[in-house]
Write an enzyme that holds these catalytic residues in place. Structure first.
Site, mmCIF file in Angstrom:
data_model
loop_
_atom_site.group_PDB
_atom_site.id
_atom_site.type_symbol
_atom_site.label_atom_id
_atom_site.label_comp_id
_atom_site.label_asym_id
_atom_site.label_seq_id
_atom_site.Cartn_x
_atom_site.Cartn_y
_atom_site.Cartn_z
ATOM 1 N N ARG A 1 33.101 49.464 43.420
ATOM 2 C CA ARG A 1 31.703 48.385 42.265
ATOM 3 C C ARG A 1 30.466 48.755 44.103
ATOM 4 N NH1 ARG A 1 28.556 44.442 41.668
ATOM 5 N NH2 ARG A 1 29.767 42.754 41.469
ATOM 6 N N GLU B 1 25.579 40.193 49.207
ATOM 7 C CA GLU B 1 25.459 41.548 50.450
ATOM 8 C C GLU B 1 23.128 41.101 50.184
ATOM 9 O OE1 GLU B 1 27.560 44.375 49.157
ATOM 10 O OE2 GLU B 1 25.562 45.157 49.023
ATOM 11 N N PHE C 1 20.508 46.765 49.224
ATOM 12 C CA PHE C 1 21.708 46.643 48.855
ATOM 13 C C PHE C 1 22.483 47.466 49.450
ATOM 14 C CE2 PHE C 1 23.750 43.094 46.640
ATOM 15 C CZ PHE C 1 23.034 42.089 46.921
ATOM 16 N N ARG D 1 30.857 47.677 50.428
ATOM 17 C CA ARG D 1 32.215 46.662 49.937
ATOM 18 C C ARG D 1 33.866 46.891 50.826
ATOM 19 N NH1 ARG D 1 29.732 43.083 44.970
ATOM 20 N NH2 ARG D 1 27.105 43.066 46.117
ATOM 21 N N GLN E 1 37.771 44.696 44.098
ATOM 22 C CA GLN E 1 37.458 44.824 44.887
ATOM 23 C C GLN E 1 37.131 43.140 46.411
ATOM 24 O OE1 GLN E 1 32.648 44.161 44.516
ATOM 25 N NE2 GLN E 1 32.710 46.147 45.517
ATOM 26 N N LEU F 1 30.783 33.375 47.557
ATOM 27 C CA LEU F 1 30.228 33.518 47.851
ATOM 28 C C LEU F 1 28.992 33.929 48.911
ATOM 29 C CD1 LEU F 1 30.318 37.006 47.266
ATOM 30 C CD2 LEU F 1 28.130 37.004 46.087
ATOM 31 N N HIS G 1 34.904 41.081 48.147
ATOM 32 C CA HIS G 1 33.295 41.244 48.728
ATOM 33 C C HIS G 1 33.687 40.923 50.362
ATOM 34 C CE1 HIS G 1 29.025 39.905 49.803
ATOM 35 N NE2 HIS G 1 28.989 40.588 48.465
ATOM 36 N N HIS H 1 36.912 39.913 44.927
ATOM 37 C CA HIS H 1 35.492 39.367 43.761
ATOM 38 C C HIS H 1 35.007 39.777 42.108
ATOM 39 C CE1 HIS H 1 31.237 38.995 44.000
ATOM 40 N NE2 HIS H 1 31.177 40.070 44.046
HETATM 41 C C1 FAD Z 1 29.858 34.482 43.079
HETATM 42 C C2 FAD Z 1 29.228 35.463 42.475
HETATM 43 C C3 FAD Z 1 27.880 36.819 42.686
HETATM 44 C C4 FAD Z 1 28.019 37.835 41.853
HETATM 45 N N1 FAD Z 1 26.762 38.135 42.339
HETATM 46 C C5 FAD Z 1 26.233 39.706 41.536
HETATM 47 C C6 FAD Z 1 25.449 40.147 41.540
HETATM 48 O O1 FAD Z 1 24.424 39.866 42.535
HETATM 49 N N2 FAD Z 1 24.764 41.139 40.995
HETATM 50 C C7 FAD Z 1 25.692 42.220 40.724
HETATM 51 O O2 FAD Z 1 25.763 43.269 39.891
HETATM 52 N N3 FAD Z 1 26.889 41.283 40.146
HETATM 53 C C8 FAD Z 1 27.194 39.597 41.166
HETATM 54 N N4 FAD Z 1 28.834 39.211 41.154
HETATM 55 C C9 FAD Z 1 29.217 39.951 39.410
HETATM 56 C C10 FAD Z 1 28.775 39.712 38.194
HETATM 57 O O3 FAD Z 1 28.053 38.550 38.099
HETATM 58 C C11 FAD Z 1 29.494 40.086 36.758
HETATM 59 O O4 FAD Z 1 30.765 40.667 37.016
HETATM 60 C C12 FAD Z 1 29.078 39.504 36.118
HETATM 61 O O5 FAD Z 1 28.077 38.551 35.589
HETATM 62 C C13 FAD Z 1 29.885 39.713 34.827
HETATM 63 O O6 FAD Z 1 29.714 39.548 33.748
HETATM 64 P P1 FAD Z 1 29.699 39.466 32.349
HETATM 65 O O7 FAD Z 1 29.329 39.133 30.753
HETATM 66 O O8 FAD Z 1 31.168 40.267 31.716
HETATM 67 O O9 FAD Z 1 30.932 38.338 32.130
HETATM 68 P P2 FAD Z 1 31.234 36.145 33.045
HETATM 69 O O10 FAD Z 1 29.679 36.057 32.723
HETATM 70 O O11 FAD Z 1 32.258 36.051 33.663
HETATM 71 O O12 FAD Z 1 31.093 35.627 31.562
HETATM 72 C C14 FAD Z 1 32.300 35.477 30.595
HETATM 73 C C15 FAD Z 1 32.635 34.785 29.234
HETATM 74 O O13 FAD Z 1 33.404 34.729 28.600
HETATM 75 C C16 FAD Z 1 34.047 33.657 28.091
HETATM 76 N N5 FAD Z 1 35.146 33.247 27.587
HETATM 77 C C17 FAD Z 1 36.430 34.033 28.953
HETATM 78 N N6 FAD Z 1 37.894 34.319 28.273
HETATM 79 C C18 FAD Z 1 37.802 33.660 27.257
HETATM 80 C C19 FAD Z 1 38.436 33.081 26.801
HETATM 81 N N7 FAD Z 1 39.883 32.861 26.160
HETATM 82 N N8 FAD Z 1 37.264 32.884 24.920
HETATM 83 C C20 FAD Z 1 36.528 32.432 25.445
HETATM 84 N N9 FAD Z 1 35.535 32.592 25.878
HETATM 85 C C21 FAD Z 1 36.331 33.401 26.985
HETATM 86 C C22 FAD Z 1 33.523 32.289 29.580
HETATM 87 O O14 FAD Z 1 33.545 31.616 28.769
HETATM 88 C C23 FAD Z 1 32.417 33.543 30.053
HETATM 89 O O15 FAD Z 1 30.977 33.407 28.813
HETATM 90 C C24 FAD Z 1 28.633 38.195 40.962
HETATM 91 C C25 FAD Z 1 29.895 37.704 40.801
HETATM 92 C C26 FAD Z 1 29.697 36.212 41.748
HETATM 93 C C27 FAD Z 1 31.668 36.210 41.344
#
Ligand code: FAD
Length: 584
Positions: free
Chosen positions: A399, A260, A125, A291, A245, A257, A247, A357
């Protein structure tokens, strides 16, 4: 306890710990708490629809299953990738604990892709190297291109097994902080429009990112920075928000997306002349440079007229790879490209452009994910943050791919562990008087407003100006334009009216609430970026193209004050790796 009121029945719930967000960070925190604490997870989405489920590429951990690897190499890559703005103590914790986290996930049931001899398979990666920068290493652990989906399913099942209480489609709209102690949250129930008070000893914010402030983004609709904005409105600073960031490979015009991992499997970027231009810019890592650099070089190729057909995109070429690799290692993205573009990546190159991203900045925390509120890292008792909404500063100014999943899991787990012991030690703090007052006033204002301002028009202008003037490349002038525009948009937002008055599933109301968060965060981003007169990682200022460690090796802290945004700064923790020039 139920109290009858104008809002129907106002419910008050009581828990030891309330986790806001059901992505990877929130679910692991809840899982950790569930053994000993009465725990609720509030999520505005059904848990398995959280954005973590969209993560494709994998989790970085130095398991060394394919070749020699060490967590220290991973740490070095992370710090260098972050352009030396990372707090190195946090990076060390993350890279060391990544290994154990991956094995724990495996034991909890995550079906990783395997090597022929049955170990967890790993792939290269961007920015991940062997021996401190000597060329790519295979470090990303994956489940085809559905890694995040598998994480969510695994953790959700475990939470259900451990009797975590889920409140799905509960939208948290306020954070209760009084006398510097967090006391719970207020949530709006989407199904019937009631407000609920959740009283708790500990609140863990795990609400994800805020990419929806940009026109082209890989982020799901729900990524509107709620947790960050709510904490900020209650006096918590936001750290390093100028680092956002892009992407390099979003599907042209759509931003969807392409992982990568596609380049990890051997895909290359080409310009209008068919040149593999990354060879020129990053001779060692080429298409697997970090990135921020690749996005900037795509931007340069386009600006110098080498975009495909003179347009603002380049090609991601997989056509030289065996069809079987594409179909089996990248099945979901192959499907996206066929469905959304009518392009078959086995035979045709894919049109791509940089897509907004990931937010490196966020709510400042310490190593136990406790929210800290000043330059001395003073914790705010009872409040935690983990995952993309937090900034423990493991990503610094940029990142590396696969490091967000590591971050959310390692620090989600740490948040849960620390909160579990904290709630054993403290009493349930009393609620503030009329805890729902502020949330109610804001919602009533939006519903009562008959103003002609349409939220959608404001949102579109926000997203346009952020993309054009606060994106991959910025200048003092372009940021000034953003700041002025945001001033105007905020004024218009004060006159916005929500026409839909229904109690049930009033998504128009909630989208308008979310727009308020995005406007606020965009302003923090623009002002922090305007002040930072250097280029570092994802923050590239054409008028200050060099990194300036003498003046700017420090974190931004942005506070909301009555006089507007106040910027303060705190030092970066450097332990092992002194800042060097970044070459790939
Ligand atoms: C398309 C894509 C592909 C990616 N691929 C990778 C990868 O391969 N490897 C990697 O390391 N990272 C990757 N990333 C980044 C990574 O997936 C995210 O940064 C990470 O999953 C975020 O996780 P989280 O638990 O912080 O939040 P999230 O998974 O975004 O969850 C947020 C949660 O908060 C809740 N929420 C938000 N606001 C409120 C509110 N006001 N009230 C109640 N609930 C709320 C939502 O319902 C949700 O459950 C990717 C991101 C994207 C967009």
């Amino acid at each position: 306890m139920a109290v009858a009121g104008r809002w129907g029945t106002e419910m008050t719930h009581q828990f030891d710990a309330v986790v806001v967000g059901a992505g990877g960070a929130g679910l692991w925190a809840a899982l950790e708490l569930s053994g000993t604490a009465n725990t609720a997870v509030l999520s505005k989405l059904y848990p398995t629809r959280s954005h973590t489920g969209a993560a494709q590429g994998g989790i970085g951990a130095a398991l060394g299953n394919m070749e020699e690897d060490h967590w220290e190499w991973h740490a070095f890559d992370t710090v260098k990738g972050g352009d030396y703005l990372c707090d190195q103590d946090a990076v060390e914790v993350m890279c060391r604990e990544a290994i154990d986290t991956v094995y724990e996930l495996e034991h909890r049931g995550l079906p990783f892709s395997r090597t022929e001899d049955g170990r967890i398979a790993q792939r290269p990666f961007g920015g991940h190297s062997r021996e401190f920068g000597k060329g790519p290493v295979r470090r990303s652990c994956y489940a085809a291109d559905r890694t995040g989906h598998m994480i969510l399913q695994t953790l959700y099942q475990q939470c259900i097994k451990n009797q975590v209480r889920f409140f799905d489609e509960f939208h948290v709209v306020d954070l209760l902080i009084e006398e510097n102690v967090c006391r719970g949250v207020i949530a709006y129930c989407l199904a019937d429009g009631t407000l609920h008070t959740f009283r708790a000893k500990a609140v863990i914010l795990a609400t994800g990112g805020c990419g929806r402030m940009f026109r082209i983004t890989s982020n799901a609709y729900a990524l509107t920075g709620d947790g960050m904005a709510l904490a900020y409105r209650r006096g918590v600073p936001l750290e390093d928000m100028e680092f956002f960031q892009f992407h390099p490979t979003g599907i042209y015009k759509m931003g969807i997306l392409i992982t990568e991992g596609a380049r990890g499997e051997g895909g290359v970027l080409r310009n209008a002349r068919g040149e593999r231009f990354m060879e020129r810019y990053a001779p060692t890592m080429k298409d697997l440079a970090p990135r921020d650099m690749i996005s900037r070089f795509i931007y340069r190729e386009i600006r110098e007229g080498r975009g495909i057909d003179g347009q603002d995109y380049v090609h991601l070429d997989l056509t030289h790879l065996p069809a079987e690799t594409i179909e089996t290692r990248l099945p979901d993205i192959t499907d996206f490209v066929r469905t959304y573009l009518g392009v078959d990546p086995v035979w045709q190159p894919i049109p791509v452009q940089p897509t907004a991203h990931y937010v490196m900045g966020g709510i400042p925390t310490d190593l136990d994910a406790r929210v800290v509120i000043d330059e001395k890292n003073t914790p705010l008792p009872g409040l935690y943050a983990a995952g993309e909404c937090a900034c423990v500063s493991v990503h610094g100014a940029n990142r590396l791919g696969t490091n967000s999943l590591v971050d959310i899991l390692v620090f989600g787990r740490r948040a849960g562990k620390h909160a579990a012991s904290y709630v054993r030690e403290v009493e349930l703090p009393p609620l503030p008087r009329d805890p729902q007052a502020r949330a109610r006033a804001e919602i009533e204002r939006l519903l009562a407003n008959t103003g002609d301002e349409r939220p959608i028009a404001i949102r579109d202008e926000l997203r346009r100006v952020m993309m054009e003037d606060a994106g991959v490349v910025r200048t003092g002038e372009s940021l000034q334009r953003v700041i002025e525009k945001l001033g105007e948009l905020k004024e218009r937002y004060a006159r916005v009216g929500v026409r839909d008055q229904s109690k049930q599933f009033n998504t128009a109301l909630l989208e308008t609430v979310e727009l308020g968060y995005l406007l606020e965060l965009a302003e923090v981003l623009a002002k922090s970026a305007f002040a930072r007169e250097e280029s570092r990682g994802a923050h590239y200022r054409e008028d200050f193209p060099n990194r300036n460690d003498t003046e700017w090796l420090r974190h931004t802290l942005a506070y909301r004050t009555e006089k507007g945004i106040e910027l303060r700064y705190k030092p970066v923790t450097v332990t092992t790796f002194p800042p060097q020039e970044r070459k790939y």
